[in-house]
Design a protein around this motif. Sequence first.
Motif, mmCIF file in Angstrom:
data_model
loop_
_atom_site.group_PDB
_atom_site.id
_atom_site.type_symbol
_atom_site.label_atom_id
_atom_site.label_comp_id
_atom_site.label_asym_id
_atom_site.label_seq_id
_atom_site.Cartn_x
_atom_site.Cartn_y
_atom_site.Cartn_z
ATOM 1 N N VAL A 106 12.559 26.425 49.278
ATOM 2 C CA VAL A 106 11.315 26.084 49.957
ATOM 3 C C VAL A 106 11.671 25.510 51.340
ATOM 4 O O VAL A 106 12.316 24.464 51.440
ATOM 5 C CB VAL A 106 10.502 25.057 49.148
ATOM 6 C CG1 VAL A 106 9.230 24.688 49.896
ATOM 7 C CG2 VAL A 106 10.188 25.623 47.767
ATOM 8 N N LEU A 107 11.260 26.219 52.376
ATOM 9 C CA LEU A 107 11.552 25.797 53.739
ATOM 10 C C LEU A 107 10.435 24.915 54.281
ATOM 11 O O LEU A 107 9.270 25.063 53.891
ATOM 12 C CB LEU A 107 11.716 27.019 54.650
ATOM 13 C CG LEU A 107 12.919 27.915 54.371
ATOM 14 C CD1 LEU A 107 12.855 29.164 55.239
ATOM 15 C CD2 LEU A 107 14.218 27.159 54.623
ATOM 16 N N GLU A 125 19.026 26.867 62.791
ATOM 17 C CA GLU A 125 18.475 25.734 62.053
ATOM 18 C C GLU A 125 17.900 26.195 60.714
ATOM 19 O O GLU A 125 18.013 25.488 59.701
ATOM 20 C CB GLU A 125 17.381 25.058 62.878
ATOM 21 C CG GLU A 125 16.715 23.871 62.208
ATOM 22 C CD GLU A 125 17.676 22.729 61.908
ATOM 23 O OE1 GLU A 125 17.348 21.905 61.040
ATOM 24 O OE2 GLU A 125 18.749 22.657 62.554
ATOM 25 N N THR A 126 17.319 27.370 60.675
ATOM 26 C CA THR A 126 16.770 27.889 59.417
ATOM 27 C C THR A 126 17.880 28.131 58.402
ATOM 28 O O THR A 126 17.777 27.746 57.229
ATOM 29 C CB THR A 126 15.991 29.188 59.683
ATOM 30 O OG1 THR A 126 14.982 28.944 60.669
ATOM 31 C CG2 THR A 126 15.334 29.684 58.410
ATOM 32 N N LEU A 127 18.973 28.765 58.830
ATOM 33 C CA LEU A 127 20.101 28.976 57.926
ATOM 34 C C LEU A 127 20.701 27.649 57.480
ATOM 35 O O LEU A 127 21.124 27.497 56.322
ATOM 36 C CB LEU A 127 21.163 29.832 58.615
ATOM 37 C CG LEU A 127 20.833 31.310 58.817
ATOM 38 C CD1 LEU A 127 21.940 31.992 59.612
ATOM 39 C CD2 LEU A 127 20.628 32.019 57.489
ATOM 40 N N ALA A 149 21.787 23.471 53.370
ATOM 41 C CA ALA A 149 21.590 22.093 52.931
ATOM 42 C C ALA A 149 20.930 22.013 51.561
ATOM 43 O O ALA A 149 21.033 20.988 50.876
ATOM 44 C CB ALA A 149 20.753 21.335 53.962
ATOM 45 N N ALA A 150 20.265 23.085 51.148
ATOM 46 C CA ALA A 150 19.660 23.120 49.815
ATOM 47 C C ALA A 150 20.665 23.506 48.741
ATOM 48 O O ALA A 150 20.287 23.685 47.574
ATOM 49 C CB ALA A 150 18.483 24.097 49.806
ATOM 50 N N HIS A 168 26.857 20.327 49.676
ATOM 51 C CA HIS A 168 26.040 19.987 50.836
ATOM 52 C C HIS A 168 26.945 20.033 52.062
ATOM 53 O O HIS A 168 27.981 19.359 52.107
ATOM 54 C CB HIS A 168 25.405 18.602 50.706
ATOM 55 C CG HIS A 168 24.259 18.384 51.656
ATOM 56 N ND1 HIS A 168 24.444 18.279 53.024
ATOM 57 C CD2 HIS A 168 22.917 18.274 51.438
ATOM 58 C CE1 HIS A 168 23.270 18.108 53.599
ATOM 59 N NE2 HIS A 168 22.326 18.100 52.663
ATOM 60 N N PRO A 169 26.592 20.815 53.082
ATOM 61 C CA PRO A 169 27.492 20.985 54.237
ATOM 62 C C PRO A 169 27.761 19.695 54.995
ATOM 63 O O PRO A 169 28.825 19.557 55.615
ATOM 64 C CB PRO A 169 26.759 22.011 55.116
ATOM 65 C CG PRO A 169 25.334 21.963 54.670
ATOM 66 C CD PRO A 169 25.366 21.626 53.225
#
Length: 597
Positions: A137-138, A163-165, A170-171, A235-236
């Motif tokens: 979910v973005l 930023e979207t990627l 991050a999810a 988590h990056p």
Amino acid sequence: MNVRPRKWVSGARVARLKCRAVLALGLMLCATAIRGEETAYEVRFRGVPEWGMRGVLREQSQTYALRDRPPPGDALLRRRAEQDVPALRDVLRAAGYYGAQIDVQVVTSTPRRVVYHVDSGPRYRLGDVALSAGSVVLPPAQRLGWIHGMPARARAILAAEGETLARVRAAGHPFPKWTERVYTADPAARVLHARLVIEPGSHAVWGETSIVGLENVRERFVRNALELPVGEPFHPDRLDETRARLIRSSLFSSVSLAPADALDDDGRLPLSLTLRERRPRTFSAGVRYTTDEGAGSRVEWEHRNLGGRAEQVRFTLDAGETARSLESRLTLPQFSMPRQRLLLNARAAEENPEAYDSRSLRAGVRLEREWRPTFWTRGGVAVRLSEVDQFDEDENHVFLSFPLETDWNTSRSLLDPRGGMRLRTGVEPFYDLEKQDRGFLKTSATLNRYQRLNRDRTWLLAGRVTVGSISGAGAASVPADERFYAGGGSSVRGYAYQSVGPLRDDEPLGGRSLLELSAELRGQVSESFGAVFFLDGGTAYEATAPDFDEPFLWGAGLGLRYFTAVGPLRADVGFPLDRRDELDKRYQFYLSLGQSF
């Protein structure tokens, strides 16, 4: 005397020789004429819609790059120029001018000119954006950089894609990929619509980390610093935090922490950590100069890995015209837990500024805790013995204190911050072991803020606010070397060190409260040089809280910065705006390493 007889030439041969000479002369004249036509040509761009775009067009133009090597004729020159049109149109499209047209004109003058006539048309703006990332979910598109109506520049669109990627990673999905990226231009509405679909890939957890390159540093120390437990969600940001923590240890010259290209059979993400150790010992020296404090030097020796677990010992000798000190410090990292360390230090100092003469010995122990990479707390206990002389009055003190500090720092640099902020607070109760009826509480806070003015962070505004207060005792009960003073290179520039605040017979007395304000406009005008314009204000007060009825002195000035690999070399000239006759000089000069704050 021997004479060589002349050789007679027939008339036919003479004629042939004349013809050859005429032909050679003609060829030379033709070559000269052609060479004259092949002089360097000029390249012009007409109708460029934005300042700065002309330089980008020149960089993408082979016609401009080869202007000193012209083709022999106008037709070939036109062909060369027309071959650049697609690349030049891409430059305009990247800036949002999707309907741009470019015409080529070759002007046969001396010198010849190639003129590109640019008809950019209106700039397109971002229209509807449809985003999909499967089970992830973005947030709303606007929060990812997809702002409806913004100029459809390629740089902004690529930043939004990145930023979207990043949100998908991050999810917990380390390998997202685009399955659909469709941009549709609407010439009638002058908008660019986007439809983007992301395949997030499998959800991942941390796998095993292999470590390569250790020689003198123990592997257990490194694994404690990793904090990437096997089986916990990926988590990056944890990768970036781990790299930064290993770099801050000062043990390694290079740190490479890379995830594998795919998950293993158990759905885990293996990691590879490659390290290169630094030499554990460092010797450093530096000099400084200010017109109020004079010249000074600093020598330091450090060993960063005494026992293989980053145990650090440091000795520092600082000598100047108004102060001399010798300090030793032992740091034990990962004390009881990975993000905690114990510090033991001792310092002997002699200070002789205008305000007082002091000789002191301080020893203490402090525990530091990292709660987040940007937030630290420190607390401990210290004993301080001092002999202070002010206005021919000698006092001896033996103080027990309990310092407590917090440090919230998002600026990412101590010597040359280019953004973020830093907030430092300190509270330290003092208890006099000899005169048990004496004690006081010293508090202080400093907020630094750095606001960039351009994308490259070469121009920024920097601001600082410092407040301090001493409560629980009268001014006479607080040692002179623990009071607040203002003025000097790290305070209110333009005034002598410690000279701003309460005075007695034109000599600094010190105060029980402090307020300082500073603002700087910083600019890096080239790779090596920068300029600074600053305004400082402040004073120390006799009361425990600032009294705004007392004078608040201001200083202003300018400075130069020379950027080195270590940090910027600072040279500032400050002028007192509230100059006091027979007390303040017309200017003060400061030379040191690092920004003023």
